[in-house]
Design a protein around this motif. Structure first.
Motif, short mmCIF file in Angstrom:
data_model
loop_
_atom_site.label_atom_id
_atom_site.label_comp_id
_atom_site.label_asym_id
_atom_site.label_seq_id
_atom_site.Cartn_x
_atom_site.Cartn_y
_atom_site.Cartn_z
N LEU A 1 73.99 97.02 23.18
CA LEU A 1 72.94 96.00 23.18
C LEU A 1 72.39 95.78 21.78
N ALA A 2 72.52 96.82 20.91
CA ALA A 2 72.08 96.69 19.52
C ALA A 2 73.17 96.13 18.62
N GLY A 3 74.31 95.74 19.23
CA GLY A 3 75.39 95.15 18.46
C GLY A 3 76.36 96.15 17.87
N ARG A 4 76.32 97.41 18.34
CA ARG A 4 77.20 98.45 17.81
C ARG A 4 78.23 98.88 18.84
N GLU A 5 79.35 99.40 18.35
CA GLU A 5 80.40 99.93 19.23
C GLU A 5 80.10 101.39 19.56
#
Length: 403
Positions: A102-106
């Protein structure tokens, strides 16, 4: 028998580690590929969840059929499943971590889901700069274990063969040396240690290189199966190009192909540990007067020390290897690293046999630098340690070319 059993355990653990790393690489590659598919973003940003499921479930099923992936779950940002291997689970909450996504990280993790414990990667689906969905691709631990079990007969066969070869070699060597030379001279002991160190460092390098190529091949296969042919070709071409560049520089003219293989493997080993790797080499450098075993032992030990020091130090972490031909036709080797350096009071002690700045154990043998200096001096060369930072070892070796 004890040695054989130990070898089986060591090789089995290595096989399990490699299988797990490959599974993680495959899940991440597949999840990334799905997240980049335009039809995924379009399905989750237009229409209802039911409409998105109607579009995406067939895609997920096809991917699961074509790849070793056990499940593909595409979900809303709220974690509600839009696809699942078991259609009855669609519409229910995803079991796993989604915060980083959700924070844009994998994220790659081991978690327990509806299919049991698994390794899964979660990748965000981005559209117009925001997270519109999440993709989770996973392989169950049962599938990972079955892959390891398939290698057990091979592991046992290798261990038995190595043990048999070792026993036979020890028996023949013992009889030969007792008949011919009696007590071994110091030079023979050094040669034996050099042979062991050469095999150790080359083995570590080739293991890392094999692991890296395995990961890239799995990724390329996943891309091909998903119809991303251009991306697969680009990945494989770049891998071949970077490897061939180093090979060409090392083995040009009279260069040593064994050292080339070692440096290629060490590049992969450095990458595994988050260390930037660079080799600055003059073209067409001739071979040294060292044999292949001593050359690998010398270069391998100095590179291993540099990688260990850099990996344990602060960022940015790097290792630089240099090779050049001096005006008087000697070969100059440099090994520099970004580590914290060697304390002034230890600069002389590092050359002592049995002394090591590293912890006792496999990584703190206290053999490397003492052996390196013995090899260099036996060849008529010299080795020095620069004062100050960065830590830099400089080796001068005869090339066999008249000045």
């Amino acid at each position: 028998m004890a040695i054989t059993a130990l070898l089986v355990v060591v090789l089995a653990v290595q096989a399990q580690s490699t299988q797990r790393a490959q599974a993680e690489a495959v899940t991440l590659a597949v999840a990334r590929t799905i997240a980049e598919m335009p039809e995924v973003a379009a399905a989750v940003t237009t229409g209802t969840d039911a409409a998105a499921t109607a579009t995406l479930q067939p895609i997920a099923v096809r991917i699961m059929d074509l790849t070793p992936i056990d499940f593909v779950t595409i979900m809303t940002p709220d974690g509600i499943r839009l696809t699942h291997r078991d259609p009855a689970e669609i519409g229910r909450p995803y079991l796993g971590t989604i915060g980083p996504g959700l924070a844009g990280r994998e994220l790659t993790e081991e978690a327990n889901g509806t299919l049991g414990p698994s390794l899964r990667s979660v990748v965000p689906v981005m559209a117009e700069g925001r997270v519109v969905a999440l993709v989770s691709a996973g392989i169950t631990l049962g599938s990972v274990a079955s892959g390891v079990l398939g290698q057990v007969p091979f592991v046992v066969a290798i261990a038995v063969a190595l043990a048999a070869i070792g026993l036979a070699a020890a028996w023949f060597a013992g009889r030969f040396t007792r008949r011919i030379a009696g007590d071994l001279p110091a030079s023979a002991v050094r040669d034996a240690v050099s042979s062991y160190e050469s095999l150790r460092t080359l083995g570590e390098a080739l293991r890392a290189q094999t692991h890296e190529h395995g990961n890239r091949m799995h990724t390329a296969v996943a891309l091909l199966e998903l119809g991303r042919t251009e991306q697969a070709i680009e990945l494989l071409t770049e891998t071949a190009r970077s490897s061939q560049d180093l090979v060409d520089r090392v083995v040009a003219r009279d260069g040593d192909p064994t050292v080339a293989a070692l440096l290629l493997g060490k590049a992969a080993q450095a990458a595994e540990r988050g260390v930037e790797w660079s080799v600055d080499m003059q073209p067409a450098i001739p071979r040294t007067t060292l044999g292949a075993v001593d050359a690998v032992s010398l270069v391998g030990n100095l590179v291993d020390n540099a990688i260990d020091a850099a990996a344990a130090g602060p960022e940015p972490r790097w290792v630089r290897v240099g090779m050049a031909l001096t005006p008087d036709q000697r070969i100059a080797l440099t090994f520099a690293d970004s580590g914290e350096g060697i304390a002034p009071e230890l600069r002389e002690r590092v050359w002592e046999h049995g002394f090591s700045t590293k912890p006792a154990g496999a990584e703190g043998r206290g053999v490397g630098l003492a052996l390196v200096r013995a090899i260099v001096e036996a060849a008529g060369g010299s080795i020095t340690l620069d004062a100050g930072a960065p830590t830099t070892f400089r080796v001068l070796l005869p090339s066999g070319i008249a000045p």
